[in-house]
Design a protein around this motif. Structure first.
Motif, PDB file in Angstrom:
ATOM      1  N   ARG A  46      11.378   6.364  -2.993  1.00  0.00           N
ATOM      2  CA  ARG A  46      10.857   7.626  -3.540  1.00  0.00           C
ATOM      3  C   ARG A  46       9.628   7.392  -4.403  1.00  0.00           C
ATOM      4  O   ARG A  46       8.665   8.163  -4.370  1.00  0.00           O
ATOM      5  N   ARG A  47       9.624   6.295  -5.162  1.00  0.00           N
ATOM      6  CA  ARG A  47       8.540   6.017  -6.100  1.00  0.00           C
ATOM      7  C   ARG A  47       7.428   5.163  -5.504  1.00  0.00           C
ATOM      8  O   ARG A  47       6.441   4.882  -6.180  1.00  0.00           O
ATOM      9  N   ALA A  48       7.571   4.717  -4.250  1.00  0.00           N
ATOM     10  CA  ALA A  48       6.604   3.791  -3.647  1.00  0.00           C
ATOM     11  C   ALA A  48       5.524   4.566  -2.903  1.00  0.00           C
ATOM     12  O   ALA A  48       5.788   5.123  -1.831  1.00  0.00           O
ATOM     13  N   PRO A  49       4.286   4.624  -3.415  1.00  0.00           N
ATOM     14  CA  PRO A  49       3.239   5.398  -2.749  1.00  0.00           C
ATOM     15  C   PRO A  49       2.852   4.850  -1.387  1.00  0.00           C
ATOM     16  O   PRO A  49       2.348   5.590  -0.532  1.00  0.00           O
ATOM     17  N   GLU A  50       3.100   3.560  -1.168  1.00  0.00           N
ATOM     18  CA  GLU A  50       2.742   2.968   0.127  1.00  0.00           C
ATOM     19  C   GLU A  50       3.718   3.360   1.237  1.00  0.00           C
ATOM     20  O   GLU A  50       3.434   3.161   2.419  1.00  0.00           O
ATOM     21  N   VAL A  51       4.868   3.916   0.865  1.00  0.00           N
ATOM     22  CA  VAL A  51       5.867   4.354   1.846  1.00  0.00           C
ATOM     23  C   VAL A  51       5.747   5.855   2.033  1.00  0.00           C
ATOM     24  O   VAL A  51       5.883   6.626   1.085  1.00  0.00           O
ATOM     25  N   ARG A  52       5.514   6.277   3.279  1.00  0.00           N
ATOM     26  CA  ARG A  52       5.340   7.702   3.539  1.00  0.00           C
ATOM     27  C   ARG A  52       6.360   8.243   4.531  1.00  0.00           C
ATOM     28  O   ARG A  52       6.413   9.438   4.783  1.00  0.00           O
TER      29      ARG A  52
END
Length: 262
Positions: A46-52
């Motif tokens: 949820r907090r990882a911007p690289e994961v979409r």
């Protein structure tokens, strides 16, 4: 992503995180450790911007997940006054993961597996996958899991699955006909197809994707008029002049993705 995991696999490629339930010796059933690790993983993603976008599957070709590991039941406690539903930890939506989640069901999925599948956005299944809910066969009430399934399957079919227990299993093809599964594939094509679909989701503008996701999930529990008003709120939150201009430029360029017909 710095997570110490013993019951899960986690890989991130091209904006897609693949989470693998990794206890094949017990058909990927969850114990307290896996429950805690799933909660931490959903929160980290949820907090990882690289994961979409996210894919979740199970290790091996026998089972996606068979629910709670009955050899570890005492870890969870059965006192009705202190018992906490483990689904509150292993459900991605319950953990506020609002990124597209594709489930790749690689074998049996039963009981507590529906905590995850009930909160997935799209479910793909291998052609040998089966679905069932064994609770009543073993003297337990089927409650939380079929409640989640009521949002995805006709009432009578959910009731039949819950009351039949271990005496009947739903095939992948039947699950697709009932609306639980979006697509059935040969086992060797399942994970690549799920990852490709997640990659497509991840390639779209993230604010538009997440606002769309939240709108549709919330709208399911509202009357049509309230759902429309909620849509207006998320429309404003997920749309910007910059995104509209980029979209218009992409459209005007004449370049179009080549669609897959399914």
């Amino acid at each position: 992503m710095d997570l110490e995991l013993t019951t899960l696999g986690l890989e991130v490629t091209d904006g897609v995180a693949t989470v693998t339930l990794d206890r094949p010796q017990v058909h990927n059933a969850f114990d307290q450790t896996m429950t805690d690790e799933l909660a931490r993983t959903w929160q980290a993603l949820r907090r990882a911007p690289e994961v979409r976008a996210v894919v979740v599957t199970g290790r091996g070709d026998k089972a996606f997940c068979t629910g709670i590991d009955r050899s570890s039941v005492e870890e969870f406690g059965l006192d009705p006054f202190t018992y906490e539903d483990p689904g509150r930890l292993i459900g991605p939506r319950t953990q506020e993961l609002w990124k597209p989640l594709v489930a790749a069901v690689n074998g049996m999925a039963c009981g507590g597996a529906f905590y995850i599948l009930g909160e997935a956005d799209v479910i793909l299944a291998a052609d040998h996958a089966t679905f069932f809910d064994p609770h009543v066969t073993y003297g337990m009430v089927a409650a939380f899991e079929p409640i989640l399934l009521l949002r995805r399957m006709p009432f009578g079919e959910v009731l039949r699955m819950a009351l039949a227990g271990s005496h009947e299993r739903v095939s992948a093809e039947t699950a697709m006909r009932l609306g639980l599964v979006s697509e059935v594939l040969p086992a060797e094509e399942l994970l690549p197809a799920a990852q490709e679909l997640a990659r497509i989701f991840a390639s779209q503008p993230a604010p538009a994707v997440q606002a769309t996701l939240r709108t549709l999930w919330a709208a399911r529990d509202l009357p049509a008029s309230q759902a429309t008003e909620l849509g207006n709120v998320f429309l404003q939150l997920g749309t910007s002049d910059e995104a509209l201009n980029e979209g218009q430029a992409a459209f005007a360029s004449g370049q179009r993705p080549k669609p897959r017909i399914r």
